[in-house]
Design a protein around this motif. Structure first.
Motif, mmCIF file in Angstrom:
data_model
loop_
_atom_site.group_PDB
_atom_site.id
_atom_site.type_symbol
_atom_site.label_atom_id
_atom_site.label_comp_id
_atom_site.label_asym_id
_atom_site.label_seq_id
_atom_site.Cartn_x
_atom_site.Cartn_y
_atom_site.Cartn_z
ATOM 1 N N ALA A 1 0.919 -1.267 0.155
ATOM 2 C CA ALA A 1 -0.032 0.058 0.048
ATOM 3 C C ALA A 1 0.909 1.131 0.101
ATOM 4 O O ALA A 1 2.300 1.027 0.380
ATOM 5 C CB ALA A 1 -0.846 0.014 1.364
ATOM 6 N N ALA A 2 0.326 2.359 -0.286
ATOM 7 C CA ALA A 2 1.053 3.510 -0.433
ATOM 8 C C ALA A 2 0.427 4.717 0.040
ATOM 9 O O ALA A 2 -0.798 4.777 -0.229
ATOM 10 C CB ALA A 2 1.588 3.900 -1.779
ATOM 11 N N ALA A 3 1.112 5.695 0.827
ATOM 12 C CA ALA A 3 0.517 6.932 1.110
ATOM 13 C C ALA A 3 0.494 7.889 -0.053
ATOM 14 O O ALA A 3 1.406 7.986 -0.752
ATOM 15 C CB ALA A 3 1.118 7.420 2.497
ATOM 16 N N ILE A 4 -0.513 8.684 -0.140
ATOM 17 C CA ILE A 4 -0.444 9.868 -1.033
ATOM 18 C C ILE A 4 -0.574 11.022 -0.631
ATOM 19 O O ILE A 4 -1.356 11.980 -1.193
ATOM 20 C CB ILE A 4 -1.637 9.537 -2.430
ATOM 21 C CG1 ILE A 4 -3.042 9.409 -1.534
ATOM 22 C CG2 ILE A 4 -1.220 8.131 -3.009
ATOM 23 C CD1 ILE A 4 -4.172 9.223 -2.617
ATOM 24 N N ASP A 5 -0.062 11.063 0.427
ATOM 25 C CA ASP A 5 -0.231 12.475 1.456
ATOM 26 C C ASP A 5 0.654 13.782 0.297
ATOM 27 O O ASP A 5 1.791 13.383 0.243
ATOM 28 C CB ASP A 5 0.219 12.491 2.796
ATOM 29 C CG ASP A 5 -0.466 11.277 3.509
ATOM 30 O OD1 ASP A 5 -1.727 11.406 3.420
ATOM 31 O OD2 ASP A 5 0.183 10.523 4.018
ATOM 32 N N ALA A 6 0.042 15.024 0.430
ATOM 33 C CA ALA A 6 0.733 16.027 -0.407
ATOM 34 C C ALA A 6 0.069 17.084 0.087
ATOM 35 O O ALA A 6 -0.797 17.818 -0.156
ATOM 36 C CB ALA A 6 0.346 16.007 -1.891
ATOM 37 N N PRO A 7 0.507 17.637 1.337
ATOM 38 C CA PRO A 7 0.080 19.025 2.085
ATOM 39 C C PRO A 7 -0.052 20.109 1.169
ATOM 40 O O PRO A 7 -0.947 20.949 1.642
ATOM 41 C CB PRO A 7 1.173 18.988 3.223
ATOM 42 C CG PRO A 7 1.811 17.801 3.391
ATOM 43 C CD PRO A 7 2.000 17.135 2.086
ATOM 44 N N VAL B 1 10.034 6.343 2.433
ATOM 45 C CA VAL B 1 11.207 5.927 1.525
ATOM 46 C C VAL B 1 11.262 7.170 0.298
ATOM 47 O O VAL B 1 10.522 8.134 0.067
ATOM 48 C CB VAL B 1 10.746 4.741 0.224
ATOM 49 C CG1 VAL B 1 10.532 3.699 1.249
ATOM 50 C CG2 VAL B 1 9.395 5.342 -0.501
ATOM 51 N N GLN B 2 12.588 7.434 -0.187
ATOM 52 C CA GLN B 2 12.933 8.218 -1.405
ATOM 53 C C GLN B 2 13.839 7.347 -2.175
ATOM 54 O O GLN B 2 14.770 6.708 -1.969
ATOM 55 C CB GLN B 2 13.613 9.444 -1.115
ATOM 56 C CG GLN B 2 14.874 9.326 0.027
ATOM 57 C CD GLN B 2 15.594 10.631 0.221
ATOM 58 O OE1 GLN B 2 15.231 11.781 -0.254
ATOM 59 N NE2 GLN B 2 16.318 10.684 1.118
ATOM 60 N N THR C 1 8.534 10.174 -0.026
ATOM 61 C CA THR C 1 8.959 11.561 0.446
ATOM 62 C C THR C 1 8.721 12.496 -0.761
ATOM 63 O O THR C 1 8.093 13.633 -0.285
ATOM 64 C CB THR C 1 10.776 11.644 0.263
ATOM 65 O OG1 THR C 1 11.043 10.720 1.379
ATOM 66 C CG2 THR C 1 11.189 12.812 0.775
ATOM 67 N N ALA C 2 8.957 12.098 -2.035
ATOM 68 C CA ALA C 2 8.420 12.739 -3.003
ATOM 69 C C ALA C 2 7.302 12.155 -3.842
ATOM 70 O O ALA C 2 7.764 11.080 -4.358
ATOM 71 C CB ALA C 2 9.223 13.274 -3.947
ATOM 72 N N PRO C 3 5.903 12.188 -3.640
ATOM 73 C CA PRO C 3 5.059 11.328 -3.992
ATOM 74 C C PRO C 3 4.972 10.884 -5.400
ATOM 75 O O PRO C 3 5.064 9.656 -5.756
ATOM 76 C CB PRO C 3 3.547 12.123 -3.699
ATOM 77 C CG PRO C 3 3.940 12.987 -2.397
ATOM 78 C CD PRO C 3 5.454 13.382 -2.691
ATOM 79 N N LEU C 4 5.102 11.788 -6.455
ATOM 80 C CA LEU C 4 4.875 11.498 -7.895
ATOM 81 C C LEU C 4 6.225 10.564 -8.357
ATOM 82 O O LEU C 4 6.149 9.665 -9.031
ATOM 83 C CB LEU C 4 4.839 12.862 -8.811
ATOM 84 C CG LEU C 4 3.520 13.203 -8.871
ATOM 85 C CD1 LEU C 4 3.227 14.487 -9.586
ATOM 86 C CD2 LEU C 4 2.457 12.031 -9.519
ATOM 87 N N LEU D 1 8.506 3.166 -7.357
ATOM 88 C CA LEU D 1 7.723 1.996 -6.836
ATOM 89 C C LEU D 1 7.290 1.158 -7.578
ATOM 90 O O LEU D 1 7.280 -0.103 -7.865
ATOM 91 C CB LEU D 1 6.924 2.373 -5.616
ATOM 92 C CG LEU D 1 6.416 1.151 -4.973
ATOM 93 C CD1 LEU D 1 7.360 0.484 -3.891
ATOM 94 C CD2 LEU D 1 5.162 1.842 -4.026
ATOM 95 N N VAL D 2 6.237 1.723 -8.681
ATOM 96 C CA VAL D 2 5.543 0.908 -9.433
ATOM 97 C C VAL D 2 6.287 0.352 -10.708
ATOM 98 O O VAL D 2 6.038 -0.807 -11.004
ATOM 99 C CB VAL D 2 4.242 1.863 -9.965
ATOM 100 C CG1 VAL D 2 3.502 1.234 -11.033
ATOM 101 C CG2 VAL D 2 3.327 2.159 -8.721
ATOM 102 N N ASP D 3 7.158 1.130 -11.289
ATOM 103 C CA ASP D 3 7.719 0.911 -12.360
ATOM 104 C C ASP D 3 9.108 0.051 -12.232
ATOM 105 O O ASP D 3 9.674 -0.770 -13.153
ATOM 106 C CB ASP D 3 8.099 2.174 -13.062
ATOM 107 C CG ASP D 3 6.881 2.582 -13.706
ATOM 108 O OD1 ASP D 3 5.815 2.025 -13.984
ATOM 109 O OD2 ASP D 3 6.705 4.270 -13.829
ATOM 110 N N ALA D 4 9.769 0.177 -11.039
ATOM 111 C CA ALA D 4 10.884 -0.669 -10.635
ATOM 112 C C ALA D 4 10.790 -1.619 -9.682
ATOM 113 O O ALA D 4 11.279 -2.850 -9.767
ATOM 114 C CB ALA D 4 12.060 0.306 -10.358
ATOM 115 N N THR D 5 10.527 -1.091 -8.538
ATOM 116 C CA THR D 5 10.318 -2.094 -7.108
ATOM 117 C C THR D 5 9.262 -3.419 -7.346
ATOM 118 O O THR D 5 9.650 -4.436 -7.214
ATOM 119 C CB THR D 5 10.061 -1.424 -6.001
ATOM 120 O OG1 THR D 5 10.983 -0.404 -5.817
ATOM 121 C CG2 THR D 5 10.100 -2.246 -4.918
ATOM 122 N N VAL D 6 8.068 -2.922 -7.838
ATOM 123 C CA VAL D 6 7.203 -3.933 -7.999
ATOM 124 C C VAL D 6 7.513 -5.198 -8.991
ATOM 125 O O VAL D 6 7.190 -6.192 -8.711
ATOM 126 C CB VAL D 6 5.555 -3.250 -8.494
ATOM 127 C CG1 VAL D 6 4.719 -4.414 -8.912
ATOM 128 C CG2 VAL D 6 5.203 -2.587 -7.056
#
Length: 340
Positions: free
Chosen positions: A11-17, A255-256, A287-290, A296-301
């Protein structure tokens, strides 16, 4: 490499204050969906925003994201302190309807003087008392979700009957802190009850997590700490009469992902913790959502998929499907209906 005996969850946080446009959160949620992540989270609190800033309501934002996504779960933080359980129930049930069964709820309490003063309803209370109240809120909310039987809606135009009143139920909940009569104003959610999550890093939350949570976050960078907390809450859940294998425990880490080596290190860490039994998966806080979510999606997964650790597609349509949770029966339905 053989497939693991239990599924890995991400899962992932999409927080962007500093972001106030719905399109930004839609883009992040779609990124997570492209990687088949179980769900995204959006944090919230009752604290007054810093001068010159604002805050979007997490439940409202994810209700806007819902029609623009298809499969990824949507889990806002909703605070129980200073908030009416009836409104919590209705808001989350609505999110489950607009997302067609993908809603969850990260339970939070309000434990600071600043939040108490900002709302102005009552003074701050100790964490133990707040989580005891949250326990009552979770119970009342679940009863409100069940207050409509699944087939309570008739929608018979010819007779003008919208609902079968015999299939609506008063919950008549009376607790230490509040009472709720019901029934809800929203039909029973598609999932029966949206998924409940909680950050159980703090010991004061363990009893609540054991009784109510489907998903548990543990904020730690230490494998041994994650393993101990996971084991403790599973034991408490078993003591409360629950199946501990129905709990999904996620290590929540920030993570960053700046260079390719970061993608590889994260995949190795996820694999190591998962195989060790320290966690059932990870809740990633970029740390930097986009940038970080994209990598994460294109490399780690893909690395995890190559190792047969993570799925390549969603197993179903609802968040409960993603987590391997059955749809709960309705406590108020007659036995022959509850068994359907």
């Amino acid at each position: 490499m053989p497939a693991p005996t239990r599924p890995l969850h991400l899962a992932a946080a999409i927080d962007a204050p500093d972001q106030y446009q719905a399109a930004y959160y839609v883009e992040l949620a779609r990124l997570a969906e492209r990687g088949s992540l179980d769900f995204v989270t959006l944090d919230d609190s009752l604290a007054p925003p810093a001068p010159g800033t604002g805050r979007l309501d997490a439940l409202t934002v994810l209700s806007r994201v819902a029609p623009r996504t298809q499969r990824v779960g949507l889990v806002p933080t909703v605070t129980t302190t200073h908030t009416e359980p009836f409104h919590v129930s209705a808001g989350l049930a609505t999110l489950d309807w607009v997302s067609r069964g993908r809603a969850g709820w990260t339970v939070r309490v309000s434990a600071t003087e600043a939040e108490a003063g900002h709302v102005g309803r009552r003074p701050v209370a100790p964490p133990v008392a707040l989580w005891r109240e949250a326990d009552e809120v979770a119970d009342a909310v679940a009863r409100l979700w069940d207050s409509w039987e699944d087939d309570a809606e008739i929608r018979d135009v010819a007779t003008g009957r919208f609902v079968d009143r015999d299939k609506l139920h008063y919950v008549d909940f009376v607790g230490e802190h509040f009472s709720v009569r019901g029934p809800s104003i929203v039909p029973r959610p598609p999932q029966g009850r949206p998924v409940i999550a909680v950050d159980a890093t703090d010991e004061a939350v363990h009893a609540f997590a054991a009784r109510h949570a489907d998903v548990i976050y543990i904020r730690t960078e230490d494998l041994d700490t994650a393993r101990i907390v996971r084991r403790t809450i599973r034991q408490l859940a078993a003591g409360a009469g629950r199946d501990p294998d129905r709990l999904t425990v996620l290590a929540s880490i920030q993570v960053q992902l700046i260079d390719p080596a970061d993608a590889v290190r994260l995949a190795e860490r996820i694999a190591d913790w998962f195989r060790d039994g320290a966690a059932d998966g990870f809740h990633i806080r970029p740390t930097a959502p986009l940038r970080d979510l994209g990598r994460l999606v294109d490399a780690t997964v893909p690395l995890l998929q190559q190792r047969c650790l993570f799925r390549r597609f969603y197993p179903g349509d609802t968040l409960r499907d993603h987590l391997g949770l059955r749809r709960p029966s309705n406590r108020y339905a007659r036995p022959q209906e509850a068994s359907r």
